[in-house]
Design an enzyme around this catalytic site. Structure first.
Site: not given
Lengths: 132, 483
Positions: B209, B406, B408, B482
């Site tokens: 987030l 979607h 890297s 995380k």
């Protein structure tokens, strides 16, 4: 590349089961930081020890989410009766606690990628790749 | 050209490369990789091997594709796209991934960096408290079996109907946050038990987030950006990356096993056990599709409950309602899914694994809201470097079954990343650069270091130049949570 892999070796299939199980437990949390209190006794049989190990490891992952626990230890014995391998195992752990436990990866599943339990010379070996 | 493969890889354009049928016995269609020359040269050998394995699957149409963020996955490469005829083609859990409907969500605000900076630490603490993350985390909702079945069939709609979101959120989600054809009766009890307490949780790994900033100079298409609620001026936005949690993981595990048996019965052989598949029209194929849709809906619901929690956290910290703070959803899009879509070849089961739907303005499937802009595409970069908002194009619909990148994409294994950097050290370094991080696992944090990922700007440039998505804005991280 985006995942966790380990190799377990032993002089017997049972030793490989123990090594692979320990590696899986450590992938999710440092077992030394996990107290007891939550326990499950599990019995599984299969004619194929490779399938039996895969299903057992998958069951450990299942209990992590279903019971919301991480694990301290998983004592096990593996015996063979005729063509059938019998696994008797215990799962000992505690509910997840971010304050007291050293948590690692939230394992999604045990994959079949490179998965093979095989005997080479006098020892047994398995490679396990976890999706995390 | 120096590549990590011995196969012939022919240049189609500067951003499209093709592996012909001659390069592997059994290939039914060529494989195409979208990448710049530099990105192609850096791709691991698994990409070339896996995309050509996919090209051998029954009923595949036109090309097996890999996007520029491609890297080794299970069966399919991450970044893989493949479309199979609904009549004679297959469906494969390996083409969807373990985390069914893992996806991205972006929420805008009216807040600016100046508003948020003084409260950033407090905000992250509140978000960390309200959105559980990490191993075995459970959410605040305690659902009965009946209620969880409704989540499987109604997805984000179930959440909105119970007050976890706004009705107008639903129009800003792929499929309106609810895919039809989900049948809870064929989902195993194991899958239900793994997921029933996890609604509203992030998980771990590369899920996160993130509080981000949009600066004027990093808006590439101001008109489209404004239409999507992105106004710049150091605007604060929030990005969420997660999926269907233990429920989806168990559905994938259950059906990989079912499909191994189904393949033997259907006489299908594959190049890799993780490409286990079944004819789409077979009982197993239809059951998996339905169970996968249950998991996809659960993922939409998961991100919706997380959105509710994010809005509450912002309201608590800033003393205003989420509506007053302008916390509208920009979009929610899946990047691990299989869907039936219509193309020139007819009805196809399009598998996107680490690839995003990218429908252009001309797509009749899009709601009116996106008929001018095209469908928003949200691409997450590493937590150190930033992310992008893009929009789909009609060219993507023509060339790549309406698909694009979607994220890297990794360049370094988790183990290698952990050997290179320690989590605590990385957390400190990021703090010095103005990015606060709260993580459940420090080893997990190290695994997600920016150095483990490709440069997302290069990846985005390549899909922009190839015309399959158009970049709208870059989003710079200032706070990350995380598992």
């Amino acid at each position: 590349m985006a995942d966790t892999a380990f190799e377990a070796q032993g002089e017997s299939v049972e030793e490989v089961f123990r090594g692979a199980t320990q590696a899986l437990l450590e992938s999710m949390a440092n077992p030394v930081t996990v107290s007891g209190g939550w326990e499950r006794a599990i019995e599984r049989t299969d004619v194929d020890p490779s399938t039996l190990l895969f299903d057992w490891l998958s069951e450990v992952v299942y209990w992590k989410d279903a019971a919301g626990v991480v694990f301290r230890e998983a004592p096990l014995t593996l015996t063979r009766e005729g063509d059938v391998w019998l696994l008797r195992a215990g799962l000992i752990g505690a509910p997840v606690d971010q304050q007291t436990q050293e948590l690692h990866a939230d394992v999604k599943g045990v994959t079949k990628h490179r998965y093979e339990l095989k005997q080479t010379g006098g020892s047994w070996k398995v490679i396990v790749v976890l999706d995390v | 050209m120096n590549l990590n493969t011995d196969m012939a890889v022919n240049r189609i354009t500067d951003d499209i490369w093709e592996i012909p049928l001659s390069e592997k016995p059994g290939m039914l269609v060529p494989a195409r990789i979208y990448a710049t020359r530099e990105i192609l040269q850096a791709m691991d050998s698994g990409v070339f091997d896996q995309v050509t394995n996919v090209a051998c699957l029954p009923g595949i149409r036109r090309y097996a594709l890999c996007m520029p963020d491609g890297h080794w996955g299970y069966g399919f490469p991450i970044g893989g796209v493949a479309a199979f005829d609904v009549q004679d083609g297959v469906i494969s859990p390996g083409g969807v991934g373990y985390d069914i409907n893992c996806g991205m969500r972006l929420i805008r605000t009216d807040l600016t960096l100046a508003d948020v900076q003084p409260y950033l630490e407090t905000l992250l603490t509140e978000l960390f408290r309200k959105v559980p993350a990490g191993v075995g985390a459970s959410g605040f909702l305690r659902l009965s079996g009946e209620e969880f079945a409704q989540v499987m069939t109604h997805g984000a709609r179930w959440c909105v109907e119970r007050g976890y979101g706004w009705h107008r959120d639903l129009v800003r989600m792929e499929e309106g946050g609810c895919i039809e054809g989900a049948d809870p009766s064929i989902v195993t009890d194991h899958a239900i038990q793994r997921g029933i307490n996890q609604l509203g949780t992030l998980g771990s790994g590369n899920h996160y987030l993130e509080v981000q900033v949009v600066s004027n100079e990093r808006i590439f298409d101001p008109v489209t950006a404004a239409a999507l609620g992105i106004t710049g001026h150091e605007q604060i936005v929030v990005m969420v990356h997660c999926g269907s949690r233990g429920f989806g993981h168990q559905v994938a595990s259950d059906y990989l096993k079912v499909f191994e048996k189904a393949m033997r019965r259907n006489g299908i052989t594959v190049k890799d056990q993780q490409l286990a598949c079944a004819p789409f029209r077979s009982p197993e194929g239809q059951e998996y599709f339905s169970a996968m849709n249950c998991a996809a809906n659960t993922a939409f619901a998961n991100r919706q409950v997380i959105t509710h929690q994010i809005r509450e956290a912002f309201a608590t910290v800033f003393g205003q309602s989420a509506e007053a703070l302008g916390m509208e959803l920009v979009y929610d899009v899946a990047h691990n899914i299989a869907k039936v879509e219509r193309y020139a070849e007819g009805e196809l089961v399009v598998h996107r694994k680490g690839a995003t739907r990218a429908f252009g303005p001309g797509s009749p499937e899009l709601p009116e809201t996106f008929r001018q802009t095209g469908q928003p595409v949200i691409c997450g970069g590493s937590m150190e470097t930033g992310s992008y908002l893009l929009v789909g194009t009609d060219q993507a619909v023509r060339d790549t079954f309406g698909s694009t990148m979607h994220g890297s994409g990794r360049t370094m294994s988790r183990a290698q990343a952990k050997r290179t950097v320690r989590g605590e050290q990385l957390q400190q370094q990021m703090k010095q650069r103005g990015i606060l991080v709260k993580a459940v696992s420090m080893s997990g944090l190290a695994e997600e270091a920016g150095l483990a990922y490709k440069n997302i700007s290069e990846v985005v440039e390549s899909v922009d130049r190839a015309g399959i998505t158009k970049k709208v804005a870059e989003l710079r991280p200032i706070g990350n949570i995380k598992g």
